[in-house]
Design an enzyme around this catalytic site. Structure first.
Site, PDB file in Angstrom:
ATOM      1  N   ASP A  93     -19.535  26.389  13.766  1.00 46.47           N
ATOM      2  CA  ASP A  93     -20.186  25.334  14.532  1.00 46.47           C
ATOM      3  C   ASP A  93     -21.638  25.735  14.778  1.00 46.47           C
ATOM      4  O   ASP A  93     -22.056  26.843  14.453  1.00 46.47           O
ATOM      5  CB  ASP A  93     -19.436  25.047  15.832  1.00 46.47           C
ATOM      6  CG  ASP A  93     -19.343  26.251  16.752  1.00 46.47           C
ATOM      7  OD1 ASP A  93     -20.055  27.243  16.513  1.00 46.47           O
ATOM      8  OD2 ASP A  93     -18.568  26.198  17.710  1.00 46.47           O
ATOM      9  N   ASP A 267     -10.173  20.907  14.641  1.00 48.24           N
ATOM     10  CA  ASP A 267     -10.136  22.273  15.172  1.00 48.24           C
ATOM     11  C   ASP A 267      -9.966  22.207  16.676  1.00 48.24           C
ATOM     12  O   ASP A 267     -10.327  21.212  17.311  1.00 48.24           O
ATOM     13  CB  ASP A 267     -11.440  23.023  14.853  1.00 48.24           C
ATOM     14  CG  ASP A 267     -12.517  22.707  15.884  1.00 48.24           C
ATOM     15  OD1 ASP A 267     -12.742  23.533  16.793  1.00 48.24           O
ATOM     16  OD2 ASP A 267     -13.119  21.612  15.814  1.00 48.24           O
ATOM     17  N   CYS A 305      12.371  25.670  14.275  1.00 49.24           N
ATOM     18  CA  CYS A 305      11.195  26.314  13.686  1.00 49.24           C
ATOM     19  C   CYS A 305      11.616  27.559  12.903  1.00 49.24           C
ATOM     20  O   CYS A 305      12.490  28.307  13.338  1.00 49.24           O
ATOM     21  CB  CYS A 305      10.204  26.707  14.789  1.00 49.24           C
ATOM     22  SG  CYS A 305       8.712  27.524  14.185  1.00 49.24           S
ATOM     23  N   CYS A 307       9.303  29.924  11.886  1.00 44.62           N
ATOM     24  CA  CYS A 307       8.198  30.883  11.908  1.00 44.62           C
ATOM     25  C   CYS A 307       8.727  32.290  12.203  1.00 44.62           C
ATOM     26  O   CYS A 307       9.877  32.476  12.616  1.00 44.62           O
ATOM     27  CB  CYS A 307       7.133  30.486  12.940  1.00 44.62           C
ATOM     28  SG  CYS A 307       7.528  30.888  14.660  1.00 44.62           S
ATOM     29  N   CYS A 310      10.127  32.696  15.796  1.00 46.70           N
ATOM     30  CA  CYS A 310      11.404  32.044  16.079  1.00 46.70           C
ATOM     31  C   CYS A 310      12.554  32.654  15.283  1.00 46.70           C
ATOM     32  O   CYS A 310      13.716  32.596  15.708  1.00 46.70           O
ATOM     33  CB  CYS A 310      11.294  30.550  15.807  1.00 46.70           C
ATOM     34  SG  CYS A 310      10.248  29.695  17.009  1.00 46.70           S
ATOM     35  N   HIS A 336       3.472  31.389  16.897  1.00 46.47           N
ATOM     36  CA  HIS A 336       4.323  30.187  16.874  1.00 46.47           C
ATOM     37  C   HIS A 336       3.489  28.909  16.980  1.00 46.47           C
ATOM     38  O   HIS A 336       3.704  27.961  16.212  1.00 46.47           O
ATOM     39  CB  HIS A 336       5.348  30.225  18.008  1.00 46.47           C
ATOM     40  CG  HIS A 336       6.037  28.915  18.186  1.00 46.47           C
ATOM     41  ND1 HIS A 336       7.067  28.486  17.390  1.00 46.47           N
ATOM     42  CD2 HIS A 336       5.772  27.883  19.045  1.00 46.47           C
ATOM     43  CE1 HIS A 336       7.425  27.261  17.743  1.00 46.47           C
ATOM     44  NE2 HIS A 336       6.663  26.874  18.751  1.00 46.47           N
TER      45      HIS A 336
END
Length: 378
Positions: A93, A267, A305, A307, A310, A336
């Protein structure tokens, strides 16, 4: 041109876009969520973990990296990619948002902004030319033009002057950009909630032919219906053959609603920030894992989930870590949340591919609880 956009498909049900942005450090599919790595790191995550969870582009902050370690050190290291060992795309940015949000003592002039370093109190000055010089030194694939970030709400008269200044600064950014062959510069459309000013800003900026465009000045406190209304009339003003970036948006509902309105890139610090408070995004809504009721809950954060968090750790264990202020707990919740949003964007892209994003929205909102009265949001 350093940055190009490829439109792959438009969803027949909603008009959302499936696309691909090509950068000097690879391509990424859109719509895409970009994890925020303010100080050349996504808090608690390694670049290798980000890559494994499907992050293809991350964002770093010009203002903060200018203050520490300094753009000269990053440049000496070979640029941000080499400095932080990230091989994917990077967006920086302009530093404008931080100048206008972190510093109470600031003075806006035509040349730029005088303000104080939020760490040391030292007097600093940031101009369009300086923002370009810093970003050229950092070496990100995508750079943002230096703009004024007005507060919400703002009077029409103030916002009009702000939009006009942002357009003049955008021209100076183009002139000050020294590496157009390997860094793309995006313009930022401002104008608050005023349709006439958004039109004026979009007209000014599209005439300058940036390789991409951001919509700024949203997710700054306005209600979500106002944001969606602004997107409804602003996004169609932007070129279809270039990427569109909605700045500072990261809640699951807004990612879906923004995609439906033709946004390609998003974002936000939201998933990493709330993770450090023990708040998790799940397929059934918000879960605050630090709450006492999870002390003996040995299920994963989200049973739907897959991931790393998890698959391996329980709510009870993660609650213990977060309550004990252990860094590993924050790493697990951060992993997560980022995985959840990146997977969500993958589902959005698949729904666009199959012309069913409207149906996906309804199913997701129903399961997530957004359709319930007094639903808890982020």
């Amino acid at each position: 041109m350093a940055i190009t956009y490829e439109l792959i498909k438009t969803c027949k049900q909603t008009g959302a876009r499936l696309g691909r942005v090509h950068t000097p450090h690879g391509s990424f599919e859109t719509p895409m969520f970009m994890p925020v790595g303010t100080l050349a790191t996504v808090k608690t995550m390694s670049p290798e973990e980000l890559e494994r969870m499907g992050a293809q582009i991350i964002l770093s902050n010009t203002y903060h990296l200018w203050l520490r370690p300094g753009e000269d050190i990053v440049e000496e290291a070979g640029g941000l990619h080499s400095f932080m060992n990230w091989n994917g795309s990077i967006l920086t940015d302009s530093g404008g948002f931080q100048v206008f949000s972190l510093s109470d003592l600031r003075q806006i002039e035509e040349e730029g902004v005088h303000f104080r370093n939020h760490i040391s109190g030292e007097k600093l000055f940031l101009s369009p030319e300086k923002a370009m010089q810093i970003q050229n030194s950092l070496g990100a694939d995508i750079m943002m033009a230096f703009d004024e970030c007005p507060p919400y709400p703002a009077e029409h008269e103030y916002m009009k002057k702000s939009v006009e200044r942002t357009s003049r600064w955008a021209e100076r950014c183009l002139e000050g950009h020294k590496r157009p062959h390997d860094q793309g510069l995006f313009g930022i459309v401002q104008g608050g909630e005023y349709e006439d000013l958004r039109r004026q800003s979009a007209r000014d900026l599209t005439s300058m032919d940036f390789p991409g465009y951001a919509i700024g000045g949203l997710s700054v406190g306005e209600p979500k219906d106002v944001m969606n209304r602004v997107l409804d009339f602003t996004t169609p003003l932007l070129p279809t053959q270039k990427p569109r970036y909605l700045m500072g948006v990261g809640s699951p509902d807004s990612l879906i609603d923004g995609s439906i309105r033709g946004i390609d890139m998003f974002d936000c610090v939201l998933p990493t920030r709330i993770a450090r408070n023990g708040t998790c995004m799940t397929s059934n809504g918000r879960l605050v894992v630090r709450n006492a009721k999870f002390a003996r809950d040995f299920r994963p954060i989200d049973e739907n989930c897959d991931c790393h968090t998890c698959r391996n750790y329980s709510r009870a264990y993660i609650r213990h870590l977060v309550k004990a202020n252990e860094t590993f707990g924050f790493r697990l919740t951060t992993y997560h949340n980022l995985y959840f949003l990146l997977k969500l964007m993958g589902q959005v892209r698949e729904a666009i591919r199959e012309d069913r994003l409207g149906d996906f929205r309804e199913e997701f909102f129903e399961q997530y609880g957004f359709n319930k009265p007094n639903a808890k949001n982020f």
